[in-house]
Design a protein around this motif. Sequence first.
Motif, mmCIF file in Angstrom:
data_model
loop_
_atom_site.group_PDB
_atom_site.id
_atom_site.type_symbol
_atom_site.label_atom_id
_atom_site.label_comp_id
_atom_site.label_asym_id
_atom_site.label_seq_id
_atom_site.Cartn_x
_atom_site.Cartn_y
_atom_site.Cartn_z
ATOM 1 N N GLN A 144 10.843 9.636 6.586
ATOM 2 C CA GLN A 144 11.383 10.571 5.586
ATOM 3 C C GLN A 144 10.523 10.609 4.331
ATOM 4 O OE1 GLN A 144 13.068 8.424 7.343
ATOM 5 N NE2 GLN A 144 14.677 9.562 8.384
ATOM 6 N N MET A 145 10.079 9.422 3.891
ATOM 7 C CA MET A 145 9.244 9.386 2.685
ATOM 8 C C MET A 145 7.963 10.182 2.890
ATOM 9 S SD MET A 145 9.518 5.379 1.656
ATOM 10 C CE MET A 145 8.587 5.373 0.133
ATOM 11 N N ARG A 146 7.361 10.015 4.050
ATOM 12 C CA ARG A 146 6.080 10.662 4.292
ATOM 13 C C ARG A 146 6.245 12.183 4.340
ATOM 14 N NH1 ARG A 146 1.742 7.642 7.748
ATOM 15 N NH2 ARG A 146 0.621 8.984 6.296
ATOM 16 N N LYS A 147 7.279 12.615 5.025
ATOM 17 C CA LYS A 147 7.524 14.054 5.134
ATOM 18 C C LYS A 147 7.879 14.637 3.759
ATOM 19 C CE LYS A 147 10.279 17.419 7.629
ATOM 20 N NZ LYS A 147 11.271 17.664 8.677
ATOM 21 N N THR A 148 8.764 13.929 3.047
ATOM 22 C CA THR A 148 9.188 14.398 1.729
ATOM 23 C C THR A 148 7.997 14.526 0.778
ATOM 24 O OG1 THR A 148 11.333 13.319 2.011
ATOM 25 C CG2 THR A 148 10.699 13.893 -0.243
ATOM 26 N N LEU A 172 8.138 12.014 -6.332
ATOM 27 C CA LEU A 172 7.202 11.781 -5.232
ATOM 28 C C LEU A 172 7.720 10.705 -4.295
ATOM 29 C CD1 LEU A 172 4.459 11.778 -3.805
ATOM 30 C CD2 LEU A 172 3.563 10.409 -5.672
ATOM 31 N N LEU A 173 8.162 9.628 -4.840
ATOM 32 C CA LEU A 173 8.483 8.477 -3.994
ATOM 33 C C LEU A 173 9.900 8.487 -3.438
ATOM 34 C CD1 LEU A 173 6.728 5.721 -6.084
ATOM 35 C CD2 LEU A 173 5.991 6.642 -3.892
ATOM 36 N N ARG A 174 10.863 8.899 -4.295
ATOM 37 C CA ARG A 174 12.260 8.868 -3.853
ATOM 38 C C ARG A 174 12.586 7.552 -3.173
ATOM 39 N NH1 ARG A 174 14.140 11.957 -7.208
ATOM 40 N NH2 ARG A 174 13.767 14.159 -7.042
ATOM 41 N N TRP A 175 12.158 6.506 -3.837
ATOM 42 C CA TRP A 175 12.319 5.147 -3.303
ATOM 43 C C TRP A 175 13.714 4.881 -2.761
ATOM 44 C CZ3 TRP A 175 8.588 1.829 -2.508
ATOM 45 C CH2 TRP A 175 7.435 1.903 -3.294
ATOM 46 N N GLY A 176 14.641 4.739 -3.743
ATOM 47 C CA GLY A 176 15.986 4.274 -3.424
ATOM 48 C C GLY A 176 16.605 5.048 -2.273
ATOM 49 N N LEU A 189 5.757 17.541 1.755
ATOM 50 C CA LEU A 189 6.379 18.824 1.412
ATOM 51 C C LEU A 189 6.457 19.012 -0.105
ATOM 52 C CD1 LEU A 189 9.198 19.028 4.120
ATOM 53 C CD2 LEU A 189 7.027 20.290 4.044
ATOM 54 N N HIS A 190 6.641 17.919 -0.820
ATOM 55 C CA HIS A 190 6.633 17.977 -2.293
ATOM 56 C C HIS A 190 5.272 18.501 -2.778
ATOM 57 C CE1 HIS A 190 7.310 16.751 -6.468
ATOM 58 N NE2 HIS A 190 6.160 16.126 -6.430
ATOM 59 N N GLY A 191 4.207 17.893 -2.261
ATOM 60 C CA GLY A 191 2.865 18.323 -2.652
ATOM 61 C C GLY A 191 2.597 19.759 -2.246
ATOM 62 N N TYR A 192 3.047 20.118 -1.067
ATOM 63 C CA TYR A 192 2.821 21.486 -0.578
ATOM 64 C C TYR A 192 3.553 22.511 -1.450
ATOM 65 C CZ TYR A 192 2.213 25.506 2.380
ATOM 66 O OH TYR A 192 1.872 26.744 2.816
ATOM 67 N N ARG A 193 4.818 22.217 -1.745
ATOM 68 C CA ARG A 193 5.624 23.131 -2.561
ATOM 69 C C ARG A 193 5.066 23.286 -3.968
ATOM 70 N NH1 ARG A 193 10.226 21.170 -0.131
ATOM 71 N NH2 ARG A 193 10.219 19.452 -1.606
ATOM 72 N N SER A 213 0.823 -1.207 0.000
ATOM 73 C CA SER A 213 0.000 0.000 0.000
ATOM 74 C C SER A 213 0.861 1.262 0.000
ATOM 75 C CB SER A 213 -0.901 0.003 1.232
ATOM 76 O OG SER A 213 -0.114 -0.058 2.402
ATOM 77 N N VAL A 214 2.184 1.093 -0.090
ATOM 78 C CA VAL A 214 3.046 2.255 0.153
ATOM 79 C C VAL A 214 2.856 3.390 -0.855
ATOM 80 C CG1 VAL A 214 5.089 1.413 -1.096
ATOM 81 C CG2 VAL A 214 5.360 2.964 0.865
ATOM 82 N N ILE A 215 2.616 3.053 -2.138
ATOM 83 C CA ILE A 215 2.416 4.133 -3.122
ATOM 84 C C ILE A 215 1.150 4.912 -2.765
ATOM 85 C CG2 ILE A 215 1.851 4.666 -5.529
ATOM 86 C CD1 ILE A 215 3.714 2.469 -6.405
ATOM 87 N N ASP A 216 0.079 4.195 -2.429
ATOM 88 C CA ASP A 216 -1.171 4.872 -2.052
ATOM 89 C C ASP A 216 -0.946 5.807 -0.863
ATOM 90 O OD1 ASP A 216 -2.510 3.414 -3.986
ATOM 91 O OD2 ASP A 216 -3.071 1.829 -2.587
ATOM 92 N N GLU A 217 -0.189 5.318 0.116
ATOM 93 C CA GLU A 217 -0.003 6.106 1.333
ATOM 94 C C GLU A 217 0.867 7.334 1.107
ATOM 95 O OE1 GLU A 217 -1.761 5.792 3.825
ATOM 96 O OE2 GLU A 217 -2.668 3.889 3.249
ATOM 97 N N VAL A 218 1.993 7.134 0.422
ATOM 98 C CA VAL A 218 2.889 8.267 0.182
ATOM 99 C C VAL A 218 2.218 9.280 -0.747
ATOM 100 C CG1 VAL A 218 5.097 8.930 -0.841
ATOM 101 C CG2 VAL A 218 4.975 6.941 0.676
ATOM 102 N N GLN A 219 1.472 8.764 -1.724
ATOM 103 C CA GLN A 219 0.756 9.670 -2.622
ATOM 104 C C GLN A 219 -0.311 10.454 -1.855
ATOM 105 O OE1 GLN A 219 -2.018 8.087 -5.602
ATOM 106 N NE2 GLN A 219 -0.985 9.365 -7.116
#
Length: 212
Positions: free
Chosen positions: A151-155, A202-206, A158-162, A98-104
């Motif tokens: 970190q993913m969640r915060k990033t 959005l994801l910055r997986w690696g 902030l990505h969406g906000y910016r 579910s990680v893409i759904d959550e981070v998105q």
Amino acid sequence: MAKGTEGLIRAYDRRVRDVTSVIPSSPGSSTACGKVGDGNLTAFYCPESRSIHISDKTLQAVGSTYGPEGVAVMVAHEYAHARQHAVQGFTRNVIWSSVIDEVQADCVAGVYMKTATPMPISDKMVETAASFLENIGDYLPLEKDWHGTPQMRKTAFLHGYREGALSSCVASDDTNINKVIQKSSDALQNQFDNPQSELNRLLRWGNNVLNN
Ligand SMILES: [Zn+2]
């Protein structure tokens, strides 16, 4: 606070105006997705009844620790799930996590807070909202219901906000994950392979996964 945030989001996003809001929900009450829990973080979107449930206890717990910004971003995150459902479906039904759904959803919550809010939000408020998501991030990448690292969640938020645009979260009517998948599997692969793609921004997986 929760009601005010809801009103702003509904005014901004026509795709979520049909959502039934059950805020606050009583712990133990029944929903199409099971009973409302009794925890301090009981907030969910139920696709079966297209409804959002946040318990009274949760509103108080989040409000007392993070203030109105914490409550606002929590409400925004659940509305983001309702938007995903309306626009593109859930990737958790396609892939193992579910990680893409959550981070998105965190990214869309950032867009909501930037664009649906008529008054400017101070840097401090944005930071508080981001820290709420950061603190509820987890390190369970092997769990199906992984919500993403702190970190993913915060990033993502902030990505969406910016950016302030649903397309930057790959969640707009024109640019969304479902469209990418429909175009071809190559297009999806390219999104994953290209570090500059919106999906990877959005994801910055690696980066995030390896840094943890
Ligand atoms: Zn969520």
